[in-house]
Design a protein around this motif. Structure first.
Motif, PDB file in Angstrom:
ATOM      1  N   GLY A   1     -68.271  -0.235 -50.845  1.00  0.00           N
ATOM      2  CA  GLY A   1     -68.082  -1.632 -51.213  1.00  0.00           C
ATOM      3  C   GLY A   1     -68.051  -2.556 -50.005  1.00  0.00           C
ATOM      4  O   GLY A   1     -68.614  -3.655 -50.027  1.00  0.00           O
ATOM      5  N   ALA A   2     -67.420  -2.112 -48.924  1.00  0.00           N
ATOM      6  CA  ALA A   2     -67.325  -2.935 -47.721  1.00  0.00           C
ATOM      7  C   ALA A   2     -68.687  -3.191 -47.090  1.00  0.00           C
ATOM      8  O   ALA A   2     -68.940  -4.270 -46.542  1.00  0.00           O
ATOM      9  CB  ALA A   2     -66.391  -2.273 -46.711  1.00  0.00           C
ATOM     10  N   LEU A   3     -69.574  -2.198 -47.172  1.00  0.00           N
ATOM     11  CA  LEU A   3     -70.892  -2.333 -46.556  1.00  0.00           C
ATOM     12  C   LEU A   3     -71.898  -3.045 -47.460  1.00  0.00           C
ATOM     13  O   LEU A   3     -73.014  -3.327 -47.023  1.00  0.00           O
ATOM     14  CB  LEU A   3     -71.435  -0.953 -46.171  1.00  0.00           C
ATOM     15  N   ALA A   4     -71.506  -3.349 -48.676  1.00  0.00           N
ATOM     16  CA  ALA A   4     -72.422  -4.020 -49.605  1.00  0.00           C
ATOM     17  C   ALA A   4     -72.366  -5.526 -49.426  1.00  0.00           C
ATOM     18  O   ALA A   4     -72.070  -6.298 -50.342  1.00  0.00           O
ATOM     19  CB  ALA A   4     -72.082  -3.643 -51.045  1.00  0.00           C
TER      20      ALA A   4
ATOM     21  N   THR B   1     -68.533  -7.126 -40.524  1.00  0.00           N
ATOM     22  CA  THR B   1     -67.316  -6.851 -39.754  1.00  0.00           C
ATOM     23  C   THR B   1     -66.079  -7.336 -40.495  1.00  0.00           C
ATOM     24  O   THR B   1     -65.047  -6.664 -40.524  1.00  0.00           O
ATOM     25  CB  THR B   1     -67.397  -7.512 -38.366  1.00  0.00           C
ATOM     26  N   HIS B   2     -66.177  -8.519 -41.091  1.00  0.00           N
ATOM     27  CA  HIS B   2     -65.053  -9.066 -41.852  1.00  0.00           C
ATOM     28  C   HIS B   2     -64.666  -8.140 -43.002  1.00  0.00           C
ATOM     29  O   HIS B   2     -63.476  -7.937 -43.279  1.00  0.00           O
ATOM     30  CB  HIS B   2     -65.415 -10.449 -42.391  1.00  0.00           C
ATOM     31  N   HIS B   3     -65.646  -7.549 -43.680  1.00  0.00           N
ATOM     32  CA  HIS B   3     -65.351  -6.610 -44.760  1.00  0.00           C
ATOM     33  C   HIS B   3     -64.661  -5.354 -44.242  1.00  0.00           C
ATOM     34  O   HIS B   3     -63.760  -4.818 -44.897  1.00  0.00           O
ATOM     35  CB  HIS B   3     -66.643  -6.218 -45.472  1.00  0.00           C
TER      36      HIS B   3
ATOM     37  N   GLU C   1     -68.109  -9.764 -30.992  1.00  0.00           N
ATOM     38  CA  GLU C   1     -67.992  -8.567 -30.147  1.00  0.00           C
ATOM     39  C   GLU C   1     -67.937  -7.313 -31.016  1.00  0.00           C
ATOM     40  O   GLU C   1     -68.610  -6.314 -30.728  1.00  0.00           O
ATOM     41  CB  GLU C   1     -66.720  -8.675 -29.298  1.00  0.00           C
ATOM     42  N   ALA C   2     -67.160  -7.375 -32.081  1.00  0.00           N
ATOM     43  CA  ALA C   2     -67.049  -6.223 -32.965  1.00  0.00           C
ATOM     44  C   ALA C   2     -68.361  -5.944 -33.695  1.00  0.00           C
ATOM     45  O   ALA C   2     -68.752  -4.785 -33.866  1.00  0.00           O
ATOM     46  CB  ALA C   2     -65.928  -6.454 -33.979  1.00  0.00           C
ATOM     47  N   THR C   3     -69.050  -7.001 -34.116  1.00  0.00           N
ATOM     48  CA  THR C   3     -70.333  -6.820 -34.804  1.00  0.00           C
ATOM     49  C   THR C   3     -71.348  -6.138 -33.901  1.00  0.00           C
ATOM     50  O   THR C   3     -72.062  -5.223 -34.327  1.00  0.00           O
ATOM     51  CB  THR C   3     -70.874  -8.179 -35.278  1.00  0.00           C
ATOM     52  N   ASN C   4     -71.422  -6.568 -32.661  1.00  0.00           N
ATOM     53  CA  ASN C   4     -72.349  -5.936 -31.710  1.00  0.00           C
ATOM     54  C   ASN C   4     -72.007  -4.461 -31.508  1.00  0.00           C
ATOM     55  O   ASN C   4     -72.896  -3.626 -31.299  1.00  0.00           O
ATOM     56  CB  ASN C   4     -72.313  -6.671 -30.376  1.00  0.00           C
TER      57      ASN C   4
END
Length: 251
Positions: free
Chosen positions: A159-162, A184-186, A198-201
């Motif tokens: 669900g988080a990755l959707a 990243t927020h999910h 930074e976290a997304t990268n």
């Protein structure tokens, strides 16, 4: 949601998060309203988008339009709506009183400066904010490559990755990067926004093909998703159950 309630709704609605997604909840093909089929053309789509971008947010708050289905009337202004737990009801009373105070204050301004002045200074900016709020939320969770799950397949990570990261150009900074770091927020919902890039990268390399990003300009993507993402159905000819994808063909 109780098991009895979930079973009753599962026949009609399919959710990303086991019946607990809150807005832009997809419907199955058999439960798409007749007027949606009538709007499945260029003019109808333009009218639908106009209504959604201008009235969508107020309608969602007042009548839970496009939101999660409940067994009774649900409004975000009603303290005893099924949306809220008992511990939250006092806060809804406080919120409602605050809204009445703001409405009275706006009324007083209109009597002094005029309704036209109030619309230009307050109403138009509010419409713009509401429009972007709806656009961002819609595009984050609506894309033909995003799967949707029922309770037999849903897991927290699935669900988080959707969700879909989007590129809004210079507006990414204005929106504190909630537009291009929503994956990243999910995954880390309590992370401060100033660490999101930074976290997304960092997670891109880890997630690989499971990281979803679309750099289509948001105004083009809005039109495309409104055209292509009308209902969800499982893939034909597959044994996999409980996974659904957006479709747009009614014939």
């Amino acid at each position: 949601m109780h098991a009895r309630e979930h079973i009753g709704f599962k026949r009609k609605y399919l959710y990303v998060r086991c019946g607990k997604d809150e807005v832009f909840v997809p419907k199955s093909k058999s439960n798409v309203s007749w007027y949606h089929k009538c709007f499945n053309n260029r003019i109808g789509r333009a009218v639908s988008l106009l209504i959604t971008l201008t009235l969508g947010w107020p309608l969602y708050l007042a009548f839970n339009v496009s939101g999660r289905r409940y067994d009774r009337f649900a409004s975000h202004y009603h303290p005893y709506a099924p949306i809220y737990s008992d511990s939250e009801r006092l806060l809804i009373y406080v919120s409602d009183v605050s809204l009445f105070c703001v409405a009275f204050f706006l009324h007083r301004i209109a009597t002094v400066r005029g309704l036209v002045w109030l619309v230009c200074v307050y109403g138009v900016p509010l419409l713009i904010v509401n429009g972007f709020l709806v656009t961002i939320t819609y595009l984050q969770h609506t894309h033909s490559s995003l799967p949707h799950y029922d309770s037999s397949e849903w897991e927290w990570l699935k669900g988080a990755l959707a969700t879909m990261d989007r590129d809004y150009g210079i507006l990414n900074k204005a929106f504190h990067h909630i537009t291009d770091t929503h994956v990243t927020h999910h995954l880390f919902s309590t992370m401060p926004h100033y660490h999101a890039m930074e976290a997304t990268n960092a997670i891109k390399a880890i997630l690989g093909e499971y990281y979803q990003f679309d750099n289509t300009p948001f105004y083009k993507a809005l039109w495309r998703e409104a055209k292509e993402c009308l209902y969800v159905e499982p893939d034909e000819g597959t044994s996999q159950k409980g996974v659904y994808w957006y479709r747009n063909k009614f014939s």
